[in-house]
Design a protein around this motif. Structure first.
Motif, PDB file in Angstrom:
ATOM      1  N   VAL A 126       4.474   4.344   3.903  1.00 37.23           N
ATOM      2  CA  VAL A 126       4.753   4.601   2.499  1.00 37.23           C
ATOM      3  C   VAL A 126       4.315   3.373   1.727  1.00 37.23           C
ATOM      4  O   VAL A 126       4.835   2.276   1.938  1.00 37.23           O
ATOM      5  CB  VAL A 126       6.253   4.879   2.277  1.00 37.23           C
ATOM      6  N   GLY A 127       3.352   3.535   0.852  1.00 36.33           N
ATOM      7  CA  GLY A 127       2.857   2.412   0.067  1.00 36.33           C
ATOM      8  C   GLY A 127       3.350   2.497  -1.357  1.00 36.33           C
ATOM      9  O   GLY A 127       3.714   3.562  -1.846  1.00 36.33           O
ATOM     10  N   ALA A 128       3.361   1.376  -1.993  1.00 36.36           N
ATOM     11  CA  ALA A 128       3.772   1.336  -3.387  1.00 36.36           C
ATOM     12  C   ALA A 128       2.616   1.798  -4.263  1.00 36.36           C
ATOM     13  O   ALA A 128       1.449   1.619  -3.911  1.00 36.36           O
ATOM     14  CB  ALA A 128       4.186  -0.073  -3.763  1.00 36.36           C
ATOM     15  N   ASP A 129       2.950   2.388  -5.376  1.00 39.85           N
ATOM     16  CA  ASP A 129       1.919   2.786  -6.329  1.00 39.85           C
ATOM     17  C   ASP A 129       1.292   1.544  -6.927  1.00 39.85           C
ATOM     18  O   ASP A 129       1.956   0.525  -7.129  1.00 39.85           O
ATOM     19  CB  ASP A 129       2.518   3.638  -7.447  1.00 39.85           C
ATOM     20  N   LYS A 130       0.005   1.631  -7.215  1.00 41.58           N
ATOM     21  CA  LYS A 130      -0.705   0.502  -7.800  1.00 41.58           C
ATOM     22  C   LYS A 130      -1.358   0.946  -9.098  1.00 41.58           C
ATOM     23  O   LYS A 130      -1.823   2.071  -9.207  1.00 41.58           O
ATOM     24  CB  LYS A 130      -1.798  -0.011  -6.865  1.00 41.58           C
ATOM     25  N   LEU A 131      -1.376   0.040 -10.035  1.00 41.60           N
ATOM     26  CA  LEU A 131      -2.063   0.270 -11.292  1.00 41.60           C
ATOM     27  C   LEU A 131      -3.219  -0.710 -11.360  1.00 41.60           C
ATOM     28  O   LEU A 131      -3.017  -1.922 -11.319  1.00 41.60           O
ATOM     29  CB  LEU A 131      -1.132   0.056 -12.482  1.00 41.60           C
ATOM     30  N   VAL A 132      -4.419  -0.189 -11.442  1.00 42.03           N
ATOM     31  CA  VAL A 132      -5.603  -1.037 -11.517  1.00 42.03           C
ATOM     32  C   VAL A 132      -6.285  -0.765 -12.855  1.00 42.03           C
ATOM     33  O   VAL A 132      -6.665   0.367 -13.147  1.00 42.03           O
ATOM     34  CB  VAL A 132      -6.569  -0.729 -10.349  1.00 42.03           C
TER      35      VAL A 132
END
Length: 97
Positions: free
Chosen positions: A30-36
């Motif tokens: 489970v990965g964290a959401d990322k904002l790029v």
């Protein structure tokens, strides 16, 4: 207007089936959401921040023009003003009849 059969209206309150449930897969991470953000978005943010921090009124310019106006030294050329408005798109040139 008469409505004869209102019993069908109550059907909207019935339990609705749940569709598209997600199922956890064993061993999946489970990965964290990322904002790029793109470079353009970052530049836009910087510009907007600068605009928000800039004063709305440049007091020194207001005092300068007020002094010129009161002294009668600042005479605006209406043709220059009209041409600037046309160039900026604020007004459209029309043919006079």
């Amino acid at each position: 207007m008469k409505i004869y059969d209102v019993t069908k209206v109550y059907g909207v309150y019935d339990a609705q089936p749940v569709a598209g449930r997600s199922v956890k897969k064993p061993g999946g991470s489970v990965g964290a959401d990322k904002l790029v953000l793109s470079k353009d978005a970052i530049d836009f943010q910087a510009v907007m921040k600068g605009l928000k921090e800039a004063p709305d009124i440049r007091a020194e310019k207001v005092r300068e023009f007020a002094a010129k106006y009161e002294a009668g030294d600042h005479l605006a050329d209406t043709r220059d003003i009209a041409e600037a408005l046309f160039k900026s798109g604020a007004m459209k040139k029309t043919q006079s009849p």
